[in-house]
Design a protein around this motif. Sequence first.
Motif, PDB file in Angstrom:
ATOM      1  N   GLY A   5       0.827  -1.199   0.000  1.00 17.62           N
ATOM      2  CA  GLY A   5       0.000   0.000   0.000  1.00 17.62           C
ATOM      3  C   GLY A   5       0.861   1.248   0.000  1.00 17.62           C
ATOM      4  N   SER A   6       0.518   2.205   0.851  1.00 17.58           N
ATOM      5  CA  SER A   6       1.296   3.452   0.880  1.00 17.58           C
ATOM      6  C   SER A   6       2.708   3.230   1.406  1.00 17.58           C
ATOM      7  N   SER A   7       2.927   2.172   2.148  1.00 18.47           N
ATOM      8  CA  SER A   7       4.278   1.864   2.624  1.00 18.47           C
ATOM      9  C   SER A   7       5.175   1.383   1.490  1.00 18.47           C
ATOM     10  N   VAL A  40      14.285  -4.201   5.708  1.00 15.98           N
ATOM     11  CA  VAL A  40      13.522  -3.139   6.362  1.00 15.98           C
ATOM     12  C   VAL A  40      12.061  -3.350   5.997  1.00 15.98           C
ATOM     13  N   GLY A  41      11.249  -3.660   6.987  1.00 13.61           N
ATOM     14  CA  GLY A  41       9.810  -3.828   6.792  1.00 13.61           C
ATOM     15  C   GLY A  41       9.096  -2.555   7.202  1.00 13.61           C
ATOM     16  N   ILE A  42       8.285  -2.041   6.294  1.00 12.26           N
ATOM     17  CA  ILE A  42       7.572  -0.790   6.557  1.00 12.26           C
ATOM     18  C   ILE A  42       6.081  -1.098   6.600  1.00 12.26           C
ATOM     19  N   SER A  43       5.463  -0.854   7.748  1.00 14.08           N
ATOM     20  CA  SER A  43       4.035  -1.104   7.927  1.00 14.08           C
ATOM     21  C   SER A  43       3.523  -0.198   9.029  1.00 14.08           C
ATOM     22  N   GLN A  44       2.702   0.769   8.660  1.00 14.15           N
ATOM     23  CA  GLN A  44       2.203   1.704   9.661  1.00 14.15           C
ATOM     24  C   GLN A  44       1.424   0.982  10.745  1.00 14.15           C
ATOM     25  N   SER A  45       0.596   0.022  10.357  1.00 15.60           N
ATOM     26  CA  SER A  45      -0.195  -0.713  11.347  1.00 15.60           C
ATOM     27  C   SER A  45       0.651  -1.724  12.110  1.00 15.60           C
ATOM     28  N   ILE A  99      14.724  -4.756  10.483  1.00 13.75           N
ATOM     29  CA  ILE A  99      14.397  -3.412  10.967  1.00 13.75           C
ATOM     30  C   ILE A  99      12.948  -3.145  10.574  1.00 13.75           C
ATOM     31  N   CYS A 100      12.177  -2.550  11.460  1.00 16.97           N
ATOM     32  CA  CYS A 100      10.825  -2.153  11.067  1.00 16.97           C
ATOM     33  C   CYS A 100      10.632  -0.666  11.298  1.00 16.97           C
ATOM     34  N   VAL A 101       9.807  -0.087  10.435  1.00 15.81           N
ATOM     35  CA  VAL A 101       9.337   1.289  10.583  1.00 15.81           C
ATOM     36  C   VAL A 101       7.832   1.167  10.706  1.00 15.81           C
ATOM     37  N   THR A 102       7.319   1.488  11.875  1.00 14.97           N
ATOM     38  CA  THR A 102       5.904   1.270  12.160  1.00 14.97           C
ATOM     39  C   THR A 102       5.368   2.320  13.125  1.00 14.97           C
ATOM     40  N   GLY A 103       4.066   2.440  13.134  1.00 11.28           N
ATOM     41  CA  GLY A 103       3.424   3.379  14.042  1.00 11.28           C
ATOM     42  C   GLY A 103       2.810   2.720  15.253  1.00 11.28           C
ATOM     43  N   LEU A 157      11.789   1.247  14.694  1.00 11.99           N
ATOM     44  CA  LEU A 157      11.717   2.695  14.524  1.00 11.99           C
ATOM     45  C   LEU A 157      10.251   3.089  14.486  1.00 11.99           C
ATOM     46  N   LEU A 158       9.804   3.803  15.518  1.00 12.07           N
ATOM     47  CA  LEU A 158       8.400   4.173  15.641  1.00 12.07           C
ATOM     48  C   LEU A 158       8.111   5.529  15.015  1.00 12.07           C
TER      49      LEU A 158
END
Length: 179
Positions: A34-36, A77-82, A103-107, A121-122
């Motif tokens: 998606g947007s990630s 690097v996994g990017i997932s806001q949820s 590494i993850c970038v998530t909210g 990484l939040l």
Amino acid sequence: LSLERTKRLLVADGMTAAAEQIAGARKCVLIGLGSSASVAVDAANKFLRAGCNSYAYSDTHMQTIAISRLSEGDVVVGISQSGSSKDIVDGLRLARARGATTICVTGTERSPIVRQSDIVLLTDTEEVRHGALALNSHISRLMVLDALCYYIAYRNGERVTGSLRENERTLESKRVHED
């Protein structure tokens, strides 16, 4: 406001560790849906220009294939806001099993992606308006990855300068020169 909240959430040691892992990796694979996915592609392009062997995949089959070829010394690097996108979580799980750093970038601090990540990484998740567009969280994810790229460029100054010069030299043939 979203960027300020993300800045407060980020841990300097986590950013440094993530940048060091990416900068020293044989290969860095970024995955998102998606947007990630667009965030992953943008970051992979910047990391590549900075001299890192970086690739981004948004197709879940290609993500699995690419990750299955990784090993120790590589980074995903996994990017997932949820933080709950099954394919991204599964990708990080596979990467870990292969010995790659994850590494993850998530909210979302309490999410499945965090449990599969060596470095977390939040980002800010509070959407004030137009929540379905997720503009604030999208910008926050971009900012985190841009900051990592800046750190890599700063850390590897001479190597990056050489890489940028080489990029410009090779791209010169792609420009139209009017007579």
